[in-house]
Design a protein around this motif. Structure first.
Motif, PDB file in Angstrom:
ATOM      1  N   GLU A   1      -0.493  10.255   6.780  1.00 18.58           N
ATOM      2  CA  GLU A   1      -1.282  10.035   5.568  1.00 18.58           C
ATOM      3  C   GLU A   1      -0.593   9.063   4.618  1.00 18.58           C
ATOM      4  O   GLU A   1      -1.252   8.287   3.938  1.00 18.58           O
ATOM      5  N   LEU A   2       0.710   9.109   4.583  1.00 17.25           N
ATOM      6  CA  LEU A   2       1.456   8.225   3.692  1.00 17.25           C
ATOM      7  C   LEU A   2       1.322   6.762   4.105  1.00 17.25           C
ATOM      8  O   LEU A   2       1.225   5.884   3.263  1.00 17.25           O
TER       9      LEU A   2
ATOM     10  N   ILE B   1       0.843  -1.202   0.000  1.00 18.94           N
ATOM     11  CA  ILE B   1       0.000   0.000   0.000  1.00 18.94           C
ATOM     12  C   ILE B   1       0.876   1.251   0.000  1.00 18.94           C
ATOM     13  O   ILE B   1       0.652   2.179  -0.774  1.00 18.94           O
ATOM     14  N   ILE B   2       1.887   1.273   0.856  1.00 22.50           N
ATOM     15  CA  ILE B   2       2.767   2.440   0.960  1.00 22.50           C
ATOM     16  C   ILE B   2       3.544   2.634  -0.345  1.00 22.50           C
ATOM     17  O   ILE B   2       3.638   3.748  -0.854  1.00 22.50           O
TER      18      ILE B   2
ATOM     19  N   THR C   1       2.080   6.495  -6.855  1.00 21.37           N
ATOM     20  CA  THR C   1       0.921   7.226  -7.364  1.00 21.37           C
ATOM     21  C   THR C   1       1.035   8.720  -7.089  1.00 21.37           C
ATOM     22  O   THR C   1       0.757   9.546  -7.979  1.00 21.37           O
ATOM     23  N   LEU C   2       1.450   9.100  -5.880  1.00 19.65           N
ATOM     24  CA  LEU C   2       1.625  10.522  -5.572  1.00 19.65           C
ATOM     25  C   LEU C   2       2.685  11.154  -6.475  1.00 19.65           C
ATOM     26  O   LEU C   2       2.515  12.268  -6.963  1.00 19.65           O
TER      27      LEU C   2
ATOM     28  N   THR D   1       2.930  15.655   1.951  1.00 21.30           N
ATOM     29  CA  THR D   1       1.922  14.974   2.745  1.00 21.30           C
ATOM     30  C   THR D   1       2.527  14.678   4.105  1.00 21.30           C
ATOM     31  O   THR D   1       3.712  14.915   4.334  1.00 21.30           O
TER      32      THR D   1
ATOM     33  N   HIS E   1       2.723   1.671  -3.352  1.00 22.89           N
ATOM     34  CA  HIS E   1       1.777   2.125  -4.380  1.00 22.89           C
ATOM     35  C   HIS E   1       1.430   3.599  -4.168  1.00 22.89           C
ATOM     36  O   HIS E   1       1.351   4.376  -5.122  1.00 22.89           O
ATOM     37  N   ARG E   2       1.247   3.995  -2.915  1.00 21.55           N
ATOM     38  CA  ARG E   2       0.908   5.387  -2.601  1.00 21.55           C
ATOM     39  C   ARG E   2       2.042   6.321  -3.006  1.00 21.55           C
ATOM     40  O   ARG E   2       1.810   7.383  -3.589  1.00 21.55           O
TER      41      ARG E   2
ATOM     42  N   THR F   1      -3.511   3.001   6.954  1.00 13.87           N
ATOM     43  CA  THR F   1      -4.104   1.785   6.401  1.00 13.87           C
ATOM     44  C   THR F   1      -5.324   1.336   7.192  1.00 13.87           C
ATOM     45  O   THR F   1      -5.824   0.247   6.972  1.00 13.87           O
TER      46      THR F   1
ATOM     47  N   GLU G   1       9.897   1.671  -4.624  1.00 10.64           N
ATOM     48  CA  GLU G   1       8.635   1.613  -5.358  1.00 10.64           C
ATOM     49  C   GLU G   1       8.348   0.224  -5.913  1.00 10.64           C
ATOM     50  O   GLU G   1       7.189  -0.184  -5.971  1.00 10.64           O
TER      51      GLU G   1
END
Length: 191
Positions: free
Chosen positions: A68-69, A10-11, A17-18, A64, A13-14, A72, A44
């Motif tokens: 927030e980063l 998740i991290i 994406t950011l 950010t 991907h975040r 979950t 990544e």
């Protein structure tokens, strides 16, 4: 171990994406976060474990917060509202206390056989919006009275003296109040 890998994914991907949403290359983000391009690439892609001392500069570079980063929590996604009952009114709070811009979203069911029309108009800082899901709401704003039926909506500044109640049977509404309006309603409820 699986849950830890899911959080890492998740991290990762975040971060990717950011970075992509800002139109930045790996080189641009690596420079801003003071990391090597190869380190960022491996973070990544999952070839390298993410370390806290890398997350802090990445969060700052991506404008950010660290919270927030890495957030979950499923609790932030699914809301299980509990009914709050008052004479003739049942309320379900559909948003969390930290909702976007401090707005409060709630569903309200009003039974006029158990709750008479308000005897006085109220005034407080804030804005309010509602849509009628079932039945009809009579909305009084100052000297004017409006009939808002299922499928219709109303919005108003709550500094205008106002009151609303169900007309001709049970009514249900979905309402949104800004933070000032919500504080005023909570204060009234505690009286």
């Amino acid at each position: 171990m699986t849950q830890e890998l899911d959080v890492d994914q998740i991290i990762r991907h975040r971060i990717r994406t950011l970075r992509q949403n800002r139109g930045w290359s790996l080189e641009a983000l690596a420079s801003k976060a003071q990391l090597s391009v190869s380190t960022l690439s491996r973070i990544e892609t999952g070839s390298r474990r993410i370390a806290l001392d890398q997350l802090v500069p990445l969060a700052k570079a991506l404008e950010t917060s660290l919270d927030e980063l890495v957030a979950t929590s499923e609790a932030e996604i699914i809301i299980r509202p509990e009914p709050i009952t008052m004479p003739g009114i049942t309320l379900w709070k559909l948003s969390t206390d930290d909702a976007v811009n401090g707005v409060n979203v709630s569903k309200m069911r009003i039974d006029p056989s158990k709750a008479p029309a308000p005897s006085e108009l109220r005034i407080h800082p804030g804005k309010e919006w509602f849509t009628v899901l079932l039945g009809e709401i009579q909305l009084q704003l100052g000297e004017r009275t409006y009939h808002v039926k299922a499928g219709q909506s109303a919005q108003f500044d709550t500094m205008t003296p106002h009151a609303m109640w169900a007309k001709n049977g049970v009514a249900e509404i979905l309402g949104i109040m800004d933070s000032a309006g919500q504080r005023a309603h909570e204060h009234d409820k505690d009286r």
